[in-house]
Design a protein around this motif. Structure first.
Motif, short mmCIF file in Angstrom:
data_model
loop_
_atom_site.label_atom_id
_atom_site.label_comp_id
_atom_site.label_asym_id
_atom_site.label_seq_id
_atom_site.Cartn_x
_atom_site.Cartn_y
_atom_site.Cartn_z
N ASN A 88 39.37 -3.78 5.41
CA ASN A 88 39.99 -4.48 6.55
C ASN A 88 39.34 -5.83 6.79
O ASN A 88 40.03 -6.81 7.09
CB ASN A 88 39.92 -3.61 7.80
CG ASN A 88 40.94 -2.50 7.79
OD1 ASN A 88 41.94 -2.57 7.09
ND2 ASN A 88 40.69 -1.46 8.56
N THR A 89 38.01 -5.89 6.64
CA THR A 89 37.31 -7.17 6.80
C THR A 89 37.78 -8.17 5.75
O THR A 89 38.05 -9.34 6.07
CB THR A 89 35.78 -6.94 6.69
OG1 THR A 89 35.38 -5.98 7.64
CG2 THR A 89 35.02 -8.23 6.91
N GLN A 90 37.88 -7.71 4.51
CA GLN A 90 38.33 -8.60 3.44
C GLN A 90 39.78 -9.05 3.67
O GLN A 90 40.12 -10.20 3.39
CB GLN A 90 38.20 -7.90 2.08
CG GLN A 90 36.77 -7.60 1.68
CD GLN A 90 35.90 -8.83 1.60
OE1 GLN A 90 36.35 -9.88 1.17
NE2 GLN A 90 34.67 -8.73 2.06
N LEU A 91 40.62 -8.15 4.17
CA LEU A 91 42.02 -8.53 4.44
C LEU A 91 42.11 -9.57 5.55
O LEU A 91 42.96 -10.46 5.50
CB LEU A 91 42.83 -7.29 4.80
CG LEU A 91 43.21 -6.37 3.64
CD1 LEU A 91 43.93 -5.14 4.16
CD2 LEU A 91 44.06 -7.10 2.63
N GLU A 92 41.23 -9.48 6.53
CA GLU A 92 41.21 -10.50 7.58
C GLU A 92 40.83 -11.85 7.00
O GLU A 92 41.40 -12.89 7.36
CB GLU A 92 40.24 -10.10 8.69
CG GLU A 92 40.74 -8.95 9.54
CD GLU A 92 39.70 -8.47 10.54
OE1 GLU A 92 38.62 -9.08 10.63
OE2 GLU A 92 39.98 -7.46 11.22
N ARG A 93 39.86 -11.85 6.08
CA ARG A 93 39.46 -13.11 5.43
C ARG A 93 40.62 -13.68 4.61
O ARG A 93 40.88 -14.88 4.63
CB ARG A 93 38.25 -12.89 4.53
CG ARG A 93 36.98 -12.64 5.31
CD ARG A 93 35.81 -12.43 4.39
NE ARG A 93 34.62 -12.11 5.14
CZ ARG A 93 33.51 -11.70 4.60
NH1 ARG A 93 33.42 -11.53 3.30
NH2 ARG A 93 32.45 -11.44 5.36
N ASP A 142 43.73 -13.18 5.10
CA ASP A 142 44.74 -13.66 6.04
C ASP A 142 44.40 -15.06 6.52
O ASP A 142 45.28 -15.93 6.62
CB ASP A 142 44.84 -12.68 7.21
CG ASP A 142 46.01 -12.99 8.11
OD1 ASP A 142 47.06 -13.41 7.59
OD2 ASP A 142 45.88 -12.80 9.35
N GLY A 143 43.12 -15.30 6.80
CA GLY A 143 42.69 -16.64 7.20
C GLY A 143 42.89 -17.66 6.10
O GLY A 143 43.34 -18.79 6.35
N ILE A 144 42.58 -17.25 4.88
CA ILE A 144 42.75 -18.17 3.74
C ILE A 144 44.22 -18.50 3.55
O ILE A 144 44.59 -19.66 3.31
CB ILE A 144 42.14 -17.55 2.46
CG1 ILE A 144 40.62 -17.51 2.58
CG2 ILE A 144 42.55 -18.31 1.23
CD1 ILE A 144 39.95 -16.70 1.49
N THR A 145 45.10 -17.50 3.67
CA THR A 145 46.53 -17.75 3.49
C THR A 145 47.05 -18.66 4.61
O THR A 145 47.91 -19.51 4.35
CB THR A 145 47.35 -16.46 3.49
OG1 THR A 145 46.56 -15.35 3.81
CG2 THR A 145 48.01 -16.21 2.19
N ALA A 146 46.56 -18.46 5.81
CA ALA A 146 47.00 -19.34 6.91
C ALA A 146 46.57 -20.78 6.63
O ALA A 146 47.36 -21.72 6.85
CB ALA A 146 46.41 -18.85 8.23
N ASN A 147 45.35 -20.96 6.14
CA ASN A 147 44.88 -22.32 5.81
C ASN A 147 45.69 -22.91 4.66
O ASN A 147 46.03 -24.10 4.69
CB ASN A 147 43.40 -22.30 5.46
CG ASN A 147 42.53 -22.02 6.67
OD1 ASN A 147 42.95 -22.23 7.80
ND2 ASN A 147 41.33 -21.54 6.44
N ALA A 148 46.00 -22.10 3.66
CA ALA A 148 46.80 -22.59 2.53
C ALA A 148 48.20 -22.98 3.00
O ALA A 148 48.77 -23.98 2.53
CB ALA A 148 46.88 -21.54 1.44
#
Length: 134
Positions: free
Chosen positions: A62-67, A69-75
């Motif tokens: 879950n922690t990795q998925l949150e990261r 998700d943040g990366i995809t939002a930035n992309a």
């Protein structure tokens, strides 16, 4: 001894024999149930650490998925900015670049036509075609 007493003794002996024959499978069944109980208890004791490990793994995922998700939002934000930048570039420089390219193409074609006209010995119909005449 009377015949009824002998019959009663035989019936009592048969009953004791029947009880003994039924007691053996019941004892075996009792041992099997005890072993099953022990196996279930051991399985229960061993599943507790396994479930804790699975819980830790799920928390990490879950922690990795949150990261991610943040990366995809930035992309997504970067791709939106690139799209806006390309629109601005096209609007600002696209028109003049197309006009410049067309002008340079026309000039190079005219220069080639003049050179060809000079090399052909001054043929007038080639020169008229370049100038737009018939």
């Amino acid at each position: 001894m009377s015949p009824t007493q002998i019959a009663a003794l035989i019936a009592a002996g048969a009953f004791v024999l029947l009880v003994l024959l039924l007691a053996i499978p019941l004892l075996k069944l009792a041992r099997t149930l005890d072993e099953a109980t022990v196996a279930i208890r051991k399985a229960h004791e061993n599943t507790d650490p396994l479930l804790h490990g699975a819980n830790d793994t799920i928390t990490h995922v879950n922690t990795q998925l949150e990261r991610v998700d943040g990366i995809t939002a930035n992309a997504q934000a970067v791709s939106g900015n690139v799209s806006a930048l390309s629109s601005v570039f096209t609007a600002t420089l696209g028109g003049p670049l197309v006009k410049t390219a067309a002008l340079s193409y026309g000039v190079s074609r005219a220069v080639r036509a003049r050179r060809k006209a000079k090399s052909d010995g001054g043929n007038k119909h080639v020169l008229r075609r370049v100038r737009g005449g018939k």
